[in-house]
Enzyme design. Structure first.
Site, PDB file in Angstrom:
ATOM      1  N   CYS A   1       0.864  -1.177   0.000  1.00 23.47           N
ATOM      2  CA  CYS A   1       0.000   0.000   0.000  1.00 23.47           C
ATOM      3  C   CYS A   1       0.904   1.232   0.000  1.00 23.47           C
ATOM      4  O   CYS A   1       2.128   1.127   0.163  1.00 23.47           O
ATOM      5  CB  CYS A   1      -0.900   0.004   1.240  1.00 23.47           C
ATOM      6  SG  CYS A   1       0.000   0.129   2.805  1.00 23.47           S
TER       7      CYS A   1
ATOM      8  N   CYS B   1      -8.557   1.668   6.413  1.00 24.45           N
ATOM      9  CA  CYS B   1      -7.969   2.263   5.208  1.00 24.45           C
ATOM     10  C   CYS B   1      -8.643   1.678   3.973  1.00 24.45           C
ATOM     11  O   CYS B   1      -8.789   0.459   3.855  1.00 24.45           O
ATOM     12  CB  CYS B   1      -6.467   1.971   5.171  1.00 24.45           C
ATOM     13  SG  CYS B   1      -5.670   2.502   3.653  1.00 24.45           S
TER      14      CYS B   1
ATOM     15  N   SER C   1      -1.224  -8.276  10.388  1.00 20.06           N
ATOM     16  CA  SER C   1      -2.653  -8.273  10.704  1.00 20.06           C
ATOM     17  C   SER C   1      -3.475  -8.199   9.424  1.00 20.06           C
ATOM     18  O   SER C   1      -4.477  -8.902   9.252  1.00 20.06           O
ATOM     19  CB  SER C   1      -2.976  -7.090  11.615  1.00 20.06           C
ATOM     20  OG  SER C   1      -4.356  -6.958  11.834  1.00 20.06           O
TER      21      SER C   1
ATOM     22  N   GLU D   1       0.406  -0.055  15.453  1.00 24.85           N
ATOM     23  CA  GLU D   1      -0.540   1.018  15.151  1.00 24.85           C
ATOM     24  C   GLU D   1      -1.486   1.257  16.318  1.00 24.85           C
ATOM     25  O   GLU D   1      -1.787   2.402  16.662  1.00 24.85           O
ATOM     26  CB  GLU D   1      -1.360   0.690  13.895  1.00 24.85           C
ATOM     27  CG  GLU D   1      -2.325   1.803  13.531  1.00 24.85           C
ATOM     28  CD  GLU D   1      -3.317   1.422  12.443  1.00 24.85           C
ATOM     29  OE1 GLU D   1      -4.464   1.907  12.495  1.00 24.85           O
ATOM     30  OE2 GLU D   1      -2.948   0.644  11.539  1.00 24.85           O
TER      31      GLU D   1
END
Length: 293
Positions: free
Chosen positions: A12, A201, A230, A130
């Site tokens: 990404c 996202c 994840s 995160e």
């Protein structure tokens, strides 16, 4: 046997940005420290280690002074930046813009909840980098939930604001949202006091329908991802729903020849943390098996 790499798989923007920043620094630095694995893919971490990237943990960070440290795409809590100031560390901040925006939203929601006796709830994996950055915006007072049992931590008579780790499953988030709404109703609370924010996202969530379609087009699916990812776990579960002959591997050495018996078409896909070069190595190994069959 035809072997195809999914054009929608791979890095990404956030991960690609962090990798590029590391490579740019290593072009003129012998060593660059990185707080935690730069990406949840062992093969890519090893590649960058060979170029001088040194992975450190938080205890090691506290002992560093007067050097450069890369902040990876997952983002960091405020205390990391405070430590950097104390130790004269130059931070190469590769935090994903999507994650940074979410951190700001969580901080704003927390400040508001303090005035309303509310609670911040984060749907995410405990201990994930995160999630640590997100809970840091609340002074580590946010409630982290992954399962229905985790909801027992919430006081449903008080306002609840829900966010999601950006790489979690969309279906999982909306299931959790529904469970919370049911608990609020059962407790006689007001649904108006529940604010659910789908903060996943879209580069991740959009891959779910794309992967579902890709999985149906091939006899066998090989999903390439680091086992710590994840996002990889979430996307592989999507693939499995649509193709029973789906296999999870970290690299080409884990492939089993018998997986491809009778297959005419093999699809290769991966997580947002899976580099293209690794999927290409898997492709080459499968094509070699096909030549022997």
């Amino acid at each position: 046997m035809q072997v195809t790499i999914d054009k929608n798989s791979g890095y990404c923007f956030g991960v690609e940005f962090a990798i590029q920043m590391a490579e740019d620094e290593l072009a003129h630095e012998e060593t660059l420290y990185c707080l935690g694995d730069i990406v949840h893919n062992r093969m890519e971490v090893e590649r960058l280690h060979q170029r001088g990237l040194c992975i450190i943990d938080r205890e090691q960070l506290a002992d560093l002074h007067d050097c450069k440290v890369l902040i990876r795409a997952h983002g960091e809590p405020p205390e990391t930046y405070a430590l950097a100031l104390r130790n004269n560390l130059e931070l190469i901040d590769a935090s994903c813009p999507v994650v940074l925006k979410l951190q700001n939203r969580v901080k704003h929601a927390f400040d508001l909840s303090q005035r309303q006796d509310g609670q911040i709830v984060i749907y995410g994996q405990p201990g994930h980098a995160e999630v640590a950055g997100l809970t840091g915006q609340t002074g580590n007072r946010a409630i982290i939930v992954m399962t229905e049992a985790d909801l027992d931590q919430i006081d449903f008579a008080r306002p609840v604001t829900l966010f999601s780790q950006t790489t979690k499953s969309t279906a999982g988030f909306y299931k959790m949202k529904g469970l919370i709404e049911a608990r609020i109703a059962a407790a006689g609370g007001a649904l108006e006091s529940f604010d659910a924010n789908d903060s996943i996202c879209r580069q991740v969530s959009n891959r779910e329908p794309q992967l579902a379609k890709f999985a149906t087009l091939h006899d066998v699916i090989i999903f390439v991802s680091g086992r710590k990812s994840s996002n990889g776990k979430a996307l592989f579960s999507v693939v499995q729903q649509f193709n029973a002959r789906s296999y999870f591997v970290e690299n080409e050495t884990e492939l089993e020849d018998e997986w491809f018996a009778g297959a005419q078409s093999v699809g290769i896909c991966g997580a947002t943390s899976t580099p293209l070069w690794l999927m290409q190595q898997v492709q080459a190994r499968i094509e070699a098996v096909g030549e022997l069959v």
